[in-house]
Design a protein around this motif. Structure first.
Motif, short mmCIF file in Angstrom:
data_model
loop_
_atom_site.label_atom_id
_atom_site.label_comp_id
_atom_site.label_asym_id
_atom_site.label_seq_id
_atom_site.Cartn_x
_atom_site.Cartn_y
_atom_site.Cartn_z
N VAL A 261 0.84 -1.20 0.00
CA VAL A 261 0.00 0.00 0.00
C VAL A 261 0.87 1.25 0.00
CG1 VAL A 261 -1.77 1.26 1.27
CG2 VAL A 261 -1.86 -1.23 1.17
N LYS A 262 1.93 1.23 0.81
CA LYS A 262 2.81 2.39 0.90
C LYS A 262 3.43 2.72 -0.46
CE LYS A 262 6.87 1.82 2.41
NZ LYS A 262 7.95 1.41 3.33
N TYR A 263 3.98 1.71 -1.13
CA TYR A 263 4.66 1.98 -2.39
C TYR A 263 3.68 2.38 -3.49
CZ TYR A 263 8.70 -0.04 -0.08
OH TYR A 263 9.72 -0.28 0.81
N LEU A 264 2.49 1.81 -3.50
CA LEU A 264 1.48 2.25 -4.46
C LEU A 264 1.12 3.71 -4.21
CD1 LEU A 264 -0.90 -0.86 -4.56
CD2 LEU A 264 0.65 -0.09 -6.36
N ASN A 265 1.01 4.09 -2.94
CA ASN A 265 0.69 5.48 -2.62
C ASN A 265 1.81 6.43 -3.03
OD1 ASN A 265 -1.89 5.28 -1.55
ND2 ASN A 265 -1.14 4.75 0.48
N ILE A 266 3.05 5.98 -2.86
CA ILE A 266 4.19 6.82 -3.26
C ILE A 266 4.11 7.11 -4.76
CG2 ILE A 266 6.69 6.86 -3.60
CD1 ILE A 266 6.90 5.25 -0.97
N ILE A 267 3.88 6.07 -5.53
CA ILE A 267 3.81 6.23 -6.99
C ILE A 267 2.66 7.15 -7.37
CG2 ILE A 267 3.43 5.04 -9.18
CD1 ILE A 267 4.79 2.57 -7.82
N ALA A 268 1.48 6.90 -6.76
CA ALA A 268 0.31 7.73 -7.06
C ALA A 268 0.55 9.18 -6.65
CB ALA A 268 -0.91 7.17 -6.34
N TYR A 269 1.15 9.37 -5.49
CA TYR A 269 1.41 10.72 -4.97
C TYR A 269 2.34 11.49 -5.91
CZ TYR A 269 3.29 14.24 -1.69
OH TYR A 269 3.69 15.39 -1.09
N GLU A 270 3.47 10.88 -6.27
CA GLU A 270 4.44 11.57 -7.12
C GLU A 270 3.88 11.80 -8.52
OE1 GLU A 270 7.04 12.95 -6.06
OE2 GLU A 270 7.26 12.01 -4.08
N ASP A 271 3.17 10.82 -9.07
CA ASP A 271 2.56 11.01 -10.39
C ASP A 271 1.57 12.16 -10.38
OD1 ASP A 271 4.00 9.07 -11.69
OD2 ASP A 271 2.47 7.51 -11.51
N SER A 272 0.79 12.25 -9.30
CA SER A 272 -0.21 13.31 -9.20
C SER A 272 0.47 14.68 -9.11
CB SER A 272 -1.09 13.08 -7.97
OG SER A 272 -1.79 11.86 -8.09
N LEU A 273 1.54 14.76 -8.32
CA LEU A 273 2.27 16.03 -8.23
C LEU A 273 2.85 16.42 -9.57
CD1 LEU A 273 4.20 15.66 -4.83
CD2 LEU A 273 2.21 17.11 -5.30
N GLN A 274 3.36 15.44 -10.30
CA GLN A 274 3.94 15.73 -11.61
C GLN A 274 2.86 16.18 -12.60
OE1 GLN A 274 6.63 12.79 -13.16
NE2 GLN A 274 7.74 12.58 -11.21
N GLN A 275 1.67 15.60 -12.47
CA GLN A 275 0.56 16.06 -13.33
C GLN A 275 0.22 17.51 -13.01
OE1 GLN A 275 -2.89 13.42 -13.76
NE2 GLN A 275 -1.62 11.75 -12.99
N LEU A 276 0.19 17.86 -11.73
CA LEU A 276 -0.07 19.25 -11.35
C LEU A 276 1.02 20.17 -11.88
CD1 LEU A 276 -1.25 18.83 -7.64
CD2 LEU A 276 -2.64 19.54 -9.58
N ALA A 277 2.26 19.69 -11.84
CA ALA A 277 3.39 20.49 -12.32
C ALA A 277 3.25 20.80 -13.81
CB ALA A 277 4.70 19.78 -12.04
N GLY A 278 2.65 19.89 -14.57
CA GLY A 278 2.52 20.07 -16.02
C GLY A 278 1.34 20.92 -16.43
N ALA A 406 14.18 14.40 -8.28
CA ALA A 406 13.96 13.77 -6.97
C ALA A 406 12.64 13.03 -6.93
CB ALA A 406 13.99 14.84 -5.87
N SER A 407 11.62 13.60 -7.55
CA SER A 407 10.31 12.94 -7.62
C SER A 407 10.41 11.64 -8.41
CB SER A 407 9.28 13.87 -8.25
OG SER A 407 8.04 13.22 -8.41
N ASN A 408 11.09 11.69 -9.56
CA ASN A 408 11.27 10.48 -10.37
C ASN A 408 12.06 9.42 -9.61
OD1 ASN A 408 9.84 11.25 -12.66
ND2 ASN A 408 11.61 12.28 -13.58
N GLN A 409 13.05 9.88 -8.83
CA GLN A 409 13.84 8.92 -8.05
C GLN A 409 12.96 8.19 -7.07
OE1 GLN A 409 17.30 8.14 -8.33
NE2 GLN A 409 16.44 6.46 -7.13
N ARG A 410 12.04 8.90 -6.42
CA ARG A 410 11.15 8.26 -5.46
C ARG A 410 10.20 7.28 -6.15
NH1 ARG A 410 11.80 13.44 -2.87
NH2 ARG A 410 10.04 14.39 -3.96
N ILE A 411 9.78 7.60 -7.36
CA ILE A 411 8.93 6.66 -8.11
C ILE A 411 9.72 5.41 -8.46
CG2 ILE A 411 7.65 6.31 -10.26
CD1 ILE A 411 6.99 9.30 -10.24
N MET A 412 10.97 5.59 -8.91
CA MET A 412 11.81 4.43 -9.24
C MET A 412 12.04 3.56 -8.01
SD MET A 412 14.70 5.83 -11.96
CE MET A 412 15.05 7.41 -11.22
N ASP A 413 12.34 4.20 -6.89
CA ASP A 413 12.53 3.44 -5.64
C ASP A 413 11.28 2.62 -5.32
OD1 ASP A 413 15.01 4.58 -5.38
OD2 ASP A 413 14.39 6.08 -3.90
N ALA A 414 10.13 3.27 -5.46
CA ALA A 414 8.88 2.61 -5.10
C ALA A 414 8.58 1.43 -6.01
CB ALA A 414 7.73 3.61 -5.15
#
Length: 732
Positions: A261-278, A406-414
């Protein structure tokens, strides 16, 4: 018990002896002394008693049979309990007792999974005019064992029971039984619906509710839908008591899914932030306004639900289904903190090769324990501040290249960690493959490319997908020909070479550390100094260097200690020893400031001459122990017990005190003078075996006067005071 034994011994020729023996058996059954029960059984069935036993009335034989059945049931030997219980049913005259025994007989067959026989006996119970509660439970238990055509009639009976308001307190059990029938009939959706109804109607029956949660969790685990399964295991663990048979399995499953659950949330969280950034500033503002409004609506909905008698805190709408969902519309995910990782794994990045940022080497003993490291450790994946304020979202959006990296790194880690958890903890190879391949698809140049390719090579090879396995094998051999993974693919025996090398290094380090524990600091410095040449590029080098610095601190002056620590920080900026060395350097800086203010020299090496010798003063006994190898609490208790046993009149007190971050003092106080203290010292030397928590080894121990103790504790040089003690107390 003594009374029963008396009757059995002194009234051997009277029938009453058998009743006494039966009561002895019952008592032993309840206390779990089954060996004693068997001894009594042997006495009763002794050949010399056979003729006499056959003359006993049916009432006695019925009591004996029921007691024997209980003997087997208490030990969960259900099959053995059936014969004596059937005999008890046949012999007993009491209808009430016979109904109860028939009900138990049905349960025994149910435990043996002989459901047809169990159902027949439950029907027999219903025909014997049982109590309302027993009739109800007979219907429910009968439903648990039926399948096929036989389920239709019982389902109608159970559904009819739902229309009777007097059964309202049992609705949860009825729905749970209906779920079982639906499951045996293959009605998957009905099973889930009935279990949810069971939960909603479980008001005072936490165990029933917990079992329903567990069953739902198992369903979603098998689908697999791990996030939803984890949510239901969470609820099951809070409903079931910790002594329930299923509790440990529930907790283990819950813990194994927590990281998913944690890693799925990390991916969703970072993807969502990146969508906002775009997005454009206007689009971003509109989206955040919608998110805030949803937070407000969810809070209102939650308050309304909590006031409902059928409130169910586990909602499927709040469970992350995948790593790519829109994070900010998931209220459960938004409250999911990353500090769970720190609580579970601690500072695991400090362990050798725990996370592999350098993908050119492997640890042969940690092939499966291969999690990635995030750049930051705590509170990254939570919304900071008030989730109803725009600033709480804007401050986390990656708006520049560094933040996006840094956001991409966290997605890769997850993604990488997710694949490892699926593979190693859940043994779900398909989900692992999906996570690893998704990582390479999104980030083909990821630093995890080598280890991910090796994971995929092994996974596909294990499932006989040779072409896919060869694809990842070729990437490794062509792109990373000098890596350990490539050598392992080419030579499966290579792992043995790695293990032998690792074992040799670890043995050398263990020997060095033992020397440190025994205050052999010069030996430690020498061994650490040559470790790099003996074992080039070994993964324990940072520990060797840190141990060398500590030994310098123990045996030399503060200037040399400071220099050694700075070298550790410079040589090992990414190792666990760095923060430890930095913390010690900060303390040294404070000490130097203090000494400067008082005009003292930091280069002075304290001398034993600083101590005064006066045996007439009050004294303490002290033993110096490392907390890494000794349980200090147990050792303190052992000394207290020793004092009570051998020095009870001396009214001694025992306490422990930290000398430094790795060493404790066990202090026995106080003796009126040095002579009494030295007698205690000699007593400990002679009776060391009485202190069970003190392992073999030469741990520093001495007596010290009340005047010298403050000086010793300030100096913290055990070897200095030990030399003084040897000279003044032991040599005279």
């Amino acid at each position: 018990m003594e009374s029963f034994e008396y009757v059995a011994k002194h009234y051997k020729k009277y029938p009453v002896k058998y009743y006494a023996l039966i009561w002895m058996m019952r008592t032993y059954n309840q206390t779990g002394e089954f060996g004693s029960t068997q001894t009594i059984r042997d006495r009763i069935y002794d050949k010399k008693n056979k003729a006499d036993l056959e003359k006993q009335p049916k009432k006695f034989l019925a009591e004996l049979a029921s007691t024997e059945a209980d003997y087997f049931i208490q030990q969960k030997m259900y099959g053995h309990a059936i014969e004596p219980l059937e005999k008890a049913i046949e012999l007993h005259k009491s209808r009430k007792t016979r109904v109860r025994y028939v009900y138990i007989l049905a349960q025994l067959y149910q435990e043996k999974r002989e459901f047809i026989k169990a159902s027949q006996y439950y029907v027999q119970v219903l025909k014997m005019n049982p109590s309302y509660e027993m009739a109800f439970n007979a219907q429910i238990n009968r439903a648990k064992g039926l399948s096929g055509k036989g389920t239709q009639d019982i389902r109608k009976e159970l559904e009819k029971m739902l229309s009777d308001e007097k059964n309202s307190e049992y609705f949860d059990q009825i729905y749970y039984a209906l779920a079982g029938l639906a499951q045996r009939d293959g009605e998957k959706k009905a099973v889930i619906d009935y279990l949810k109804l069971c939960i909603l109607h479980s008001v005072n029956n936490d165990i029933q509710k917990g079992l329903a949660y567990e069953r739902l969790a198992n369903i979603y685990f098998d689908k697999p839908n791990y996030p939803l399964a984890k949510a239901y295991y969470d609820s099951a663990s809070t409903s079931l008591p910790d002594n329930h048979d299923n509790y440990r399995d529930v907790v283990n499953r819950k813990n194994s899914l927590k990281d998913i659950v944690k890693y799925l949330n990390i991916i969703a969280y970072e993807d969502s932030l990146q969508q906002l950034a775009g997005m454009s500033e206007k689009e971003r503002k509109n989206v955040i306004d919608d998110i805030i409004q949803k937070v407000i609506d969810d809070e209102l909905k939650e308050k309304q639900l909590q006031n409902s008698p059928t409130y169910n805190p586990t909602s499927e709408d709040d469970i992350p289904k995948s790593g790519s969902m829109w994070y900010f519309y998931n209220s459960a995910a938004m409250s999911f903190g990353y500090n769970e990782f720190v609580r579970k794994w601690g500072t695991r990045k400090l362990t050798d090769n725990w996370r592999r940022k350098n993908k050119n080497s492997i640890d042969p003993n940690e092939m499966g324990d291969d999690f990635a490291e995030s750049e930051e450790e705590e509170d990254i994946y939570e919304i900071k501040g008030d989730p109803k304020r725009k600033e709480s979202y804007l401050e986390n959006i990656p708006t520049n290249r560094t933040q996006m990296m840094a956001s991409n790194q966290r997605i890769m880690d997850a993604y990488y960690n997710l694949g490892i958890v699926y593979k190693e903890l859940l043994l779900d190879d398909n989900q692992a493959i999906e996570s690893f391949e998704r990582l390479l698809e999104r980030f083909p140049k990821t630093e995890y490319r080598l280890s991910t390719c090796y994971q995929l090579y092994r996974l596909h090879l294990g499932h006989g997908r040779i072409n896919k396995a060869n694809k990842y094998r070729d990437i490794i051999l062509n792109e990373y020909p000098d890596s350990d993974y490539a050598k392992l693919i080419q030579n499966p025996e290579y792992i043995k070479t790695l293990k032998a090398k690792k074992n040799k290094i670890e043995k050398y380090y263990d020997q060095t550390y033992r020397a440190y524990e025994h205050n052999q600091y010069q030996l430690v410095i020498s061994r650490c100094a040559v470790s790099d040449s003996l074992f080039p590029k070994n993964k324990l080098q940072a520990k060797f260097d840190y141990l060398k610095a500590l030994s310098i601190g123990k045996s030399k002056n503060i200037i040399e200690f400071e220099k050694a620590l700075k070298e550790v920080v410079a040589k090992h900026p990414n190792d666990e020893v760095k923060p430890r060395a930095e913390a010690t350097l900060a303390l040294i800086a404070k000490v130097k400031t203090t000494l400067k203010d008082t005009g003292s020299s930091v280069t002075k090496t304290p001398s034993p001459a600083m101590y005064s010798y006066n045996r007439k003063l009050a004294h303490y006994y002290i033993i110096v122990v490392p907390d890494s190898v000794i349980d200090v609490n147990k050792l303190t208790i052992d000394f207290s017990n020793y004092n009570s046993k051998f020095f009870s009149l001396s009214k001694l007190q025992t306490k422990s005190m930290l000398l430094d971050e790795e060493t404790h003092l066990i202090i026995i106080q106080k003796f009126s003078d040095g002579n009494k203290a030295i007698k205690y010292y000699d007593s400990i030397k002679q009776n060391r075996k009485e202190i069970a928590a003190l392992p073999p080894g030469d741990f520093p121990q001495f007596i010290i006067s009340s005047a010298n103790f403050p000086l010793f504790y300030k100096e913290k040089k055990v070897e200095n005071y030990s030399a003084f003690f040897q000279d003044k107390y032991l040599s005279n």
